[in-house]
Design an enzyme around this catalytic site. Structure first.
Site, short mmCIF file in Angstrom:
data_model
loop_
_atom_site.label_atom_id
_atom_site.label_comp_id
_atom_site.label_asym_id
_atom_site.label_seq_id
_atom_site.Cartn_x
_atom_site.Cartn_y
_atom_site.Cartn_z
N GLU A 13 105.84 -3.86 151.09
CA GLU A 13 107.02 -4.71 150.39
C GLU A 13 107.88 -5.13 151.72
O GLU A 13 108.64 -6.14 151.55
CB GLU A 13 107.82 -3.99 149.35
CG GLU A 13 107.17 -3.83 148.11
CD GLU A 13 107.34 -2.75 147.49
OE1 GLU A 13 107.77 -1.53 148.08
OE2 GLU A 13 107.86 -2.85 146.32
N CYS B 195 99.39 -5.85 144.31
CA CYS B 195 99.88 -5.66 142.67
C CYS B 195 101.30 -6.36 142.45
O CYS B 195 101.79 -6.17 141.43
CB CYS B 195 100.36 -4.07 142.71
SG CYS B 195 101.48 -3.61 143.70
N HIS C 273 113.28 -14.77 130.11
CA HIS C 273 112.73 -14.70 128.65
C HIS C 273 111.96 -15.80 128.34
O HIS C 273 110.94 -15.78 127.79
CB HIS C 273 113.86 -14.10 127.62
CG HIS C 273 114.09 -12.85 127.75
ND1 HIS C 273 115.50 -12.65 127.26
CD2 HIS C 273 113.44 -11.87 127.65
CE1 HIS C 273 115.48 -11.38 127.18
NE2 HIS C 273 114.28 -10.84 127.47
N ARG D 173 104.79 1.48 137.30
CA ARG D 173 105.97 1.58 137.66
C ARG D 173 106.59 2.65 136.93
O ARG D 173 107.62 2.22 135.84
CB ARG D 173 106.45 0.07 137.21
CG ARG D 173 106.27 -1.03 138.14
CD ARG D 173 106.91 -2.23 137.67
NE ARG D 173 106.78 -3.38 138.53
CZ ARG D 173 105.91 -4.44 138.61
NH1 ARG D 173 105.17 -4.47 137.43
NH2 ARG D 173 106.00 -5.33 139.26
C1 PEP Z 1 106.46 -6.10 144.39
O1 PEP Z 1 107.58 -5.76 144.89
O2 PEP Z 1 105.61 -6.98 144.36
C2 PEP Z 1 106.14 -4.90 143.34
C3 PEP Z 1 104.82 -4.94 142.77
O3 PEP Z 1 107.11 -4.03 142.92
P1 PEP Z 1 108.23 -4.65 141.83
O4 PEP Z 1 107.84 -5.87 141.31
O5 PEP Z 1 108.28 -3.46 140.89
O6 PEP Z 1 109.51 -4.33 142.89
MG MG Z 2 108.72 -4.17 144.61
#
Ligand code: PEP
Ligand code: MG
Length: 554
Positions: free
Chosen positions: A413, A484, A189, A291
Site C-alpha cells: 500500500e 485486493c 451511499h 478486513r
Molecule cells: C487497499 O488499501 O487497497 C486495501 C485493500 O485496504 P483498505 O481499503 O482496507 O485500506
Molecule cells: Mg489499505
C-alpha cells in the site's frame, strides 16, 4: 457523433443507459429572518419539532421494512439518526432560546456536520445522511412535500447534487435506469446502493447542474461519461451491446479462467462470518482479504484471544481447505479502533496505523496472531500485515507468523514497498497490492475526497507502473502477488492486472460475476497487450482507453 456534449465524472457502477434526465425535488429553503418564538410558545415549538422528527424517522423505518440487504441497513441507520438524542438535544436547546424549530434544526445540524467532517473518513460521508434528515424534518415543519426523488413516469436517468440513502434505497431500477451526482465519492451511499441495485452510476461530475430535466442522456458507468446529443442509432447499439454484456454476467459461472482456459484466482473481500458465508455461496474460490478491523469498530476494549478466535474461525471455516487471507488489524485513519489508536493525530492516514501500532503495543499483534493460529487448527492460514513500509517490519512480521505455523505475507500500500518489492518478497511468502491506499499515497490525494477523484484512480500511470513492478518481482521470485484493492473489481483493469503478472484478484462478492465474465472473453496475450498499452499511456483516461482497445483486438 461529433455534436455530442460530454460531461465526465467517476464511474462507480458499469452499464450504459439512454433516457431523459430527471432532477430530485428541491431541498426546502429557509427564510433569512424569522421572528423569535415568545417564551410562552416554546414548549409547543419543541413538541412540533419532536413530532416532525418522529414522522421522518417513522417514514424511514417504514421504507427499511420494505427494503433488503444494504438498503435496509442504511435506511434503519438513518431512522436511528433521525431519533439521535444528541441531535434532538442540540435543537431543543436552541428552540428553548426562542429559535424557531426549522432554523434550530438547520443550525444544530450544521454543527454536527462540521464535527463529522472534522473527524473525516467514514464519518464525513455520514454528513450527507444528516443533511438529508435535516431537510426532511424542515420540509415537514414547513408543511412542504418531502424532498428527494420524484416518481418518474418512464425510464429515466436521475440527476442530483448528492443523493441521500433514503433516496437511493427506495429506487425502482426499472424506472431509474441511471444515476449521476455532482458530489459523492466512490464509497458514498449512492455508490454502494446503486451497486446493489445494479444501476449504472457516475459520481463527482463537475457542472452537472447545466443539464435540464427532459434532456436525453447517454450514461456510461464504466467510462464515467454523460453525453448529450448522441444520435439514436449509436445510442441503441451501445445500449444493446451493454445488454449482451449484462447477460454474459448473469449467466457466468466460475471458477474464473481466461478464454484459453488459463485459471485466474478470483477471491472475495469480506469483513465477518456472514460475509464469508455469502462468499462461499458465490463463485469466489476463497477469501483474498478479510478486513479484521471492521469486526471491532465499536469495541471499547481489545477483544480477548478467545473472542477473536471465534470470529476468525467463522471466516476460515467458510472455505475449508481453500485459500483464506486474514489481514491483521488495519486500525487507524478512516477506521480508528478505540483500543488501538490512542493519540489524536494531525494526519492520521500517514500516522500510527496498521502494523505501526505494534511498535508501541506489540501485544495487540501477538494476541491477534495467537487467535488466528487457534482458529486455523494447524492449517497454514495466509496472514498479511497492512501498511508495511520497511523490510524490517516485513521480516519481523514474517517471523511471528512462522512461529505460529501461519503463512506470512504483506500488503503493498506504501510506494516504498512497490519500488523495492524483491527485497521485501525475500522475507515473505506472498504480497497483496492494496490499490486504494497505494493510489492515495502515490498521488498524495485523500482516497475519501470526491474533489480528488480524478487523482485517486488506479489507472494513474504511476500507480500502474508500481503495480507492474511488484507483479514482476513476484514472477521473478516465483511468489504469488495478488490485488485486493478496488482495482481488482474493475473488469477491464482486472485483465490489465492479469497481463502484468498478478496471480489473484480479490473483490466484493457483488463484483465477481462482471470480472469473471470479462476474463472469460480474453486470452493471456490480449491481457499482456492491454497491460503494455496501459503502461505506455500518460494519463488515466488514455490508459483505460488503450487497454479497452487492446482487449477488443483478436
Ligand atoms: C487497499 O488499501 O487497497 C486495501 C485493500 O485496504 P483498505 O481499503 O482496507 O485500506
Ligand atoms: Mg489499505
Amino acid at each position: 457523433m461529433s455534436t455530442a456534449t460530454e460531461y465526465r465524472g467517476t464511474g462507480v457502477v458499469p452499464g450504459v443507459a439512454h433516457a431523459p434526465a430527471i432532477w430530485t425535488a428541491p431541498r426546502p429553503q429557509l427564510p433569512e429572518h424569522s421572528p423569535t418564538i415568545p417564551e410562552g410558545g416554546r414548549e409547543e415549538e419543541v413538541a412540533r419539532f419532536s413530532a416532525a422528527a418522529a414522522t421522518v424517522a417513522g417514514r424511514l423505518a417504514e421504507r427499511a421494512s420494505h427494503a433488503t440487504g444494504v438498503a435496509a441497513n442504511v435506511l434503519e441507520a438513518n431512522a436511528s439518526l433521525a431519533r439521535d438524542k444528541g441531535w434532538h438535544k442540540a435543537i431543543i436547546k436552541l428552540v428553548n432560546k426562542g429559535v424557531p424549530a426549522p432554523q434550530a434544526t438547520a443550525r444544530a445540524t450544521d454543527e454536527f456536520v462540521a464535527m463529522f467532517e472534522k473527524i473525516g473518513g467514514l464519518m464525513a460521508e455520514r454528513a450527507t445522511d444528516l443533511r438529508d434528515i435535516r431537510d426532511r424534518v424542515i420540509a415537514e415543519l414547513l408543511g412542504r412535500p418531502e424532498p428527494g426523488v420524484p416518481a418518474p413516469s418512464e425510464p429515466s436517468i436521475l440527476l442530483a447534487d448528492d443523493l441521500a440513502p433514503a433516496d437511493t434505497a427506495g429506487l425502482d431500477p426499472t424506472l431509474v435506469i441511471g444515476l449521476v451526482t455532482e458530489l459523492g465519492g466512490p464509497t458514498s451511499h449512492t455508490a454502494i446502493i446503486s451497486r446493489q441495485l445494479g444501476i449504472p452510476c457516475i459520481v463527482a461530475v463537475d457542472g452537472l447542474s447545466a443539464i435540464a430535466t427532459g434532456e436525453l442522456l447517454l450514461v456510461d458507468g464504466e467510462q464515467g461519461t454523460i453525453r448529450l446529443g448522441v444520435d439514436a442509432a449509436s445510442a441503441t447499439s451501445l445500449v444493446e451491446a451493454d445488454e449482451q454484456r449484462r447477460e454474459a454476467i448473469r449467466s457466468w459461472r466460475g471458477p474464473a479462467q481466461l478464454a484459453d482456459g488459463t485459471p485466474v484466482d478470483v477471491l472475495a473481500n469480506v469483513q465477518d462470518g456472514a460475509g464469508a458465508a455469502r462468499a462461499a455461496a458465490s463463485e469466489a474460490q476463497g477469501i483474498g482479504l478479510f478486513r479484521t478491523e471492521l469486526c471491532f469498530l465499536s469495541a471499547e476494549k481489545e477483544p480477548t484471544v478467545e473472542e477473536q478466535t471465534a470470529i476468525y474461525a467463522d471466516v476460515i471455516n467458510a472455505f475449508p481447505g481453500k485459500k483464506v487471507v486474514v489481514r491483521t488489524l488495519d486500525a487507524g485513519s478512516d477506521k480508528p479502533l478505540k483500543f488501538a489508536n490512542m493519540d489524536e493525530e494531525e494526519n492520521p492516514a500517514m500516522g500510527v496505523r496498521g502494523i505501526r501500532i505494534a511498535t508501541d503495543q506489540p501485544a495487540i499483534l501477538t494476541n491477534q496472531l495467537d487467535a488466528i493460529q487457534a482458529a486455523s487448527k494447524g492449517e497454514p492460514t495466509w496472514v498479511m500485515a497492512p501498511m508495511i513500509a520497511t523490510v524490517d517490519e516485513a521480516r519481523s512480521f514474517a517471523e511471528q507468523c512462522r512461529e505460529r505455523g501461519l503463512k506470512p505475507g504483506i500488503m503493498v500500500e506504501v510506494p516504498a514497498v512497490a519500488v523495492q518489492a524483491e527485497k521485501f518478497l525475500e522475507h515473505v511468502e506472498f504480497m497483496s497490492i492494496g490499490t486504494n491506499d497505494l493510489t492515495q499515497y502515490t498521488m498524495a490525494a485523500d482516497r475519501m475526497s470526491a474533489k480528488l477523484a480524478s487523482l485517486t484512480t488506479p489507472w494513474q500511470p504511476a500507480v500502474l507502473e508500481l503495480i507492474a513492478m511488484t507483479a514482476a518481482a513476484g514472477q521473478k521470485l516465483g511468489k504469488p502477488v495478488g490485488v485486493c484493492g478496488e482495482a481488482a473489481a474493475s473488469p477491464v483493469l482486472a485483465c490489465v492486472l492479469v497481463g502484468m503478472g498478478v496471480t489473484s484478484l480479490s473483490m466484493a462478492v457483488a463484483a465477481i460475476p462482471a470480472v469473471g465474465a470479462q476474463l472469460a472473453q480474453v486470452t493471456p496475450e490480449q491481457c499482456k497487450a492491454a497491460a503494455q498499452a496501459a503502461l505506455a499511456a500518460t494519463d488515466p483516461t488514455a490508459a483505460a482507453e488503450a487497454a479497452r482497445t487492446a482487449l477488443a483486438q483478436a
